[in-house]
Design a protein around this motif. Structure first.
Motif, short mmCIF file in Angstrom:
data_model
loop_
_atom_site.label_atom_id
_atom_site.label_comp_id
_atom_site.label_asym_id
_atom_site.label_seq_id
_atom_site.Cartn_x
_atom_site.Cartn_y
_atom_site.Cartn_z
N ASP A 1 6.47 8.99 -17.92
CA ASP A 1 7.45 9.05 -19.00
C ASP A 1 6.97 10.06 -20.03
O ASP A 1 5.86 10.57 -19.94
N LEU A 2 7.82 10.29 -21.03
CA LEU A 2 7.55 11.37 -21.98
C LEU A 2 6.40 11.06 -22.93
O LEU A 2 5.60 11.93 -23.25
N LYS A 3 6.30 9.79 -23.37
CA LYS A 3 5.32 9.43 -24.38
C LYS A 3 4.43 8.28 -23.91
O LYS A 3 4.88 7.38 -23.20
N GLN A 4 3.19 8.32 -24.35
CA GLN A 4 2.18 7.38 -23.87
C GLN A 4 2.44 5.95 -24.33
O GLN A 4 2.33 5.01 -23.54
N GLU A 5 2.78 5.76 -25.60
CA GLU A 5 2.90 4.40 -26.12
C GLU A 5 4.00 3.59 -25.43
O GLU A 5 3.75 2.46 -24.98
N THR B 1 1.94 10.99 -18.57
CA THR B 1 2.95 11.48 -19.51
C THR B 1 3.33 12.91 -19.13
O THR B 1 2.47 13.72 -18.77
N ALA B 2 4.63 13.18 -19.23
CA ALA B 2 5.11 14.53 -18.90
C ALA B 2 6.54 14.69 -19.39
O ALA B 2 7.30 13.72 -19.47
N ASP C 1 0.80 -1.23 0.00
CA ASP C 1 0.00 0.00 0.00
C ASP C 1 0.83 1.28 0.00
O ASP C 1 0.27 2.37 0.12
N LYS C 2 2.14 1.17 -0.16
CA LYS C 2 2.97 2.36 -0.31
C LYS C 2 2.82 2.90 -1.73
O LYS C 2 2.69 2.14 -2.70
N VAL C 3 2.86 4.21 -1.88
CA VAL C 3 2.73 4.85 -3.19
C VAL C 3 4.13 5.21 -3.69
O VAL C 3 4.86 5.97 -3.05
N VAL C 4 4.48 4.65 -4.85
CA VAL C 4 5.80 4.85 -5.43
C VAL C 4 5.64 5.59 -6.76
O VAL C 4 4.99 5.10 -7.68
N LEU C 5 6.26 6.75 -6.85
CA LEU C 5 6.25 7.57 -8.06
C LEU C 5 7.60 7.42 -8.76
O LEU C 5 8.65 7.63 -8.15
N ILE C 6 7.58 7.04 -10.05
CA ILE C 6 8.80 6.78 -10.81
C ILE C 6 8.79 7.57 -12.10
O ILE C 6 7.88 7.43 -12.92
N THR C 7 9.82 8.40 -12.30
CA THR C 7 9.99 9.05 -13.61
C THR C 7 10.96 8.22 -14.45
O THR C 7 11.73 7.41 -13.92
N GLY C 8 10.91 8.42 -15.76
CA GLY C 8 11.69 7.55 -16.63
C GLY C 8 11.23 6.11 -16.53
O GLY C 8 12.00 5.17 -16.67
N ALA C 9 9.92 5.94 -16.34
CA ALA C 9 9.37 4.62 -16.02
C ALA C 9 9.32 3.68 -17.21
O ALA C 9 9.14 2.47 -17.03
N ALA C 10 9.48 4.19 -18.43
CA ALA C 10 9.45 3.33 -19.61
C ALA C 10 10.84 2.83 -19.99
O ALA C 10 10.98 2.05 -20.92
N GLY D 1 2.18 19.13 -12.40
CA GLY D 1 0.94 18.45 -12.74
C GLY D 1 0.96 16.97 -12.39
O GLY D 1 -0.01 16.45 -11.81
N PHE D 2 2.04 16.25 -12.73
CA PHE D 2 2.01 14.80 -12.43
C PHE D 2 2.15 14.52 -10.95
O PHE D 2 1.63 13.52 -10.45
N VAL D 3 2.82 15.41 -10.23
CA VAL D 3 2.89 15.24 -8.77
C VAL D 3 1.49 15.44 -8.17
O VAL D 3 1.05 14.65 -7.33
N GLN D 4 0.80 16.46 -8.62
CA GLN D 4 -0.55 16.71 -8.10
C GLN D 4 -1.51 15.59 -8.46
O GLN D 4 -2.33 15.17 -7.63
#
Length: 256
Positions: free
Chosen positions: A36-40, A58-59, A5-14, A69-72
């Motif tokens: 990540d930068l792109k949806q696909e 995506t961001a 139940d911990k919330v983990v936020l990862i950038t560069g996730a792709a 925005g993605f943090v919020q």
């Protein structure tokens, strides 16, 4: 289930490390927010991750409003952020300093420095309010050493180490820990691009040379980097903050 139940936020996730880290946290019960930068590519990465809850966002991390925005959105969706892997990064083009372009330098710093800064700025606001949290920034052995032709990347990763130390000091009183990992070459698509940039059609020779520079004579796997990230963000590392950890097959032992 250390992260149930911990919330983990990862950038560069792709990317390779992002996917490996997401898989590791998911296996231990975490809820994920993947950026990540792109949806696909993000959707393809998410298919490899079995998690109880996955939020895909995506961001462009070099854009402050998009980071905010993605943090919020993560906070709105889950109510909190327990762990942040500040992982997005690019290597840029290879040029000696005398031939370096402003455009390349700015692009690399936009993602690797401003992106890390913006991520810290907005995630740490959430963690400060919670009075808890753990951040792992992705630096590099390039943040500790020099590398010909990679001035933009090396300078950017040195900056990540500086941001890491400063953030840890600022957040200590709020129960928030901040650390960094500093890998050498990792067997991912980013390393393929570095090999190509370094040697063009001799990329395979570049790979052999890069691996030979590591005492263990190989690249790291993305999973090995993820294991260190997971440890640093766990309660087992509860008194570790403000540090950076080489994970380089012994390469750092050859320097001061």
């Amino acid at each position: 289930m250390r992260f149930k139940d911990k919330v983990v936020l990862i950038t560069g996730a792709a990317g390779g490390i992002g996917i490996a880290a997401a898989q590791a946290y998911a296996k231990e019960g975490a809820k994920l927010a993947l950026v990540d930068l792109k949806q696909e590519p993000l959707e393809k990465a998410a298919e490899q991750i079995e998690a109880q809850d996955k939020l895909l966002l995506t961001a462009n991390v070099s854009n402050e409003e998009e980071v905010k925005g993605f943090v919020q959105k993560t906070k709105d969706h889950y109510g909190r952020i327990d762990i942040f892997l500040n992982n997005a990064g690019i290597n840029g083009e290879f040029h000696n300093i005398t031939d370096q372009t402003e455009e390349n330098f700015q692009n690399v710093f936009g993602v690797n420095v401003m992106g890390v800064f913006f991520g810290l700025k907005y995630v740490l606001q959430v963690m400060k309010e919670q009075k808890s949290g753990a951040v792992v920034n992705t630096a590099s052995n390039g943040g500790l050493l020099g590398a010909p032709g990679m001035s933009a990347y090396v300078a950017s990763k040195h900056a990540v180490v500086g941001l890491n130390k400063t953030a840890a000091l600022e957040m200590a009183e709020y129960g928030v820990r901040v650390n960094a990992v500093a890998p050498s070459g990792v067997n991912t698509e980013m390393m393929r691009r570095i090999e190509q940039n370094a040697a063009g059609d001799q990329a395979e020779e570049a790979r052999k040379a890069f691996e030979a520079s590591v005492p263990m004579n190989r690249y790291a796997t993305a999973e090995e980097i993820a294991d260190l990230m997971v440890f640093l963000s766990s309660d087992q590392a509860s008194f570790i903050s403000g540090s950076y950890y080489r994970i380089d097959g012994g390469q750092g032992a050859t320097s001061v």
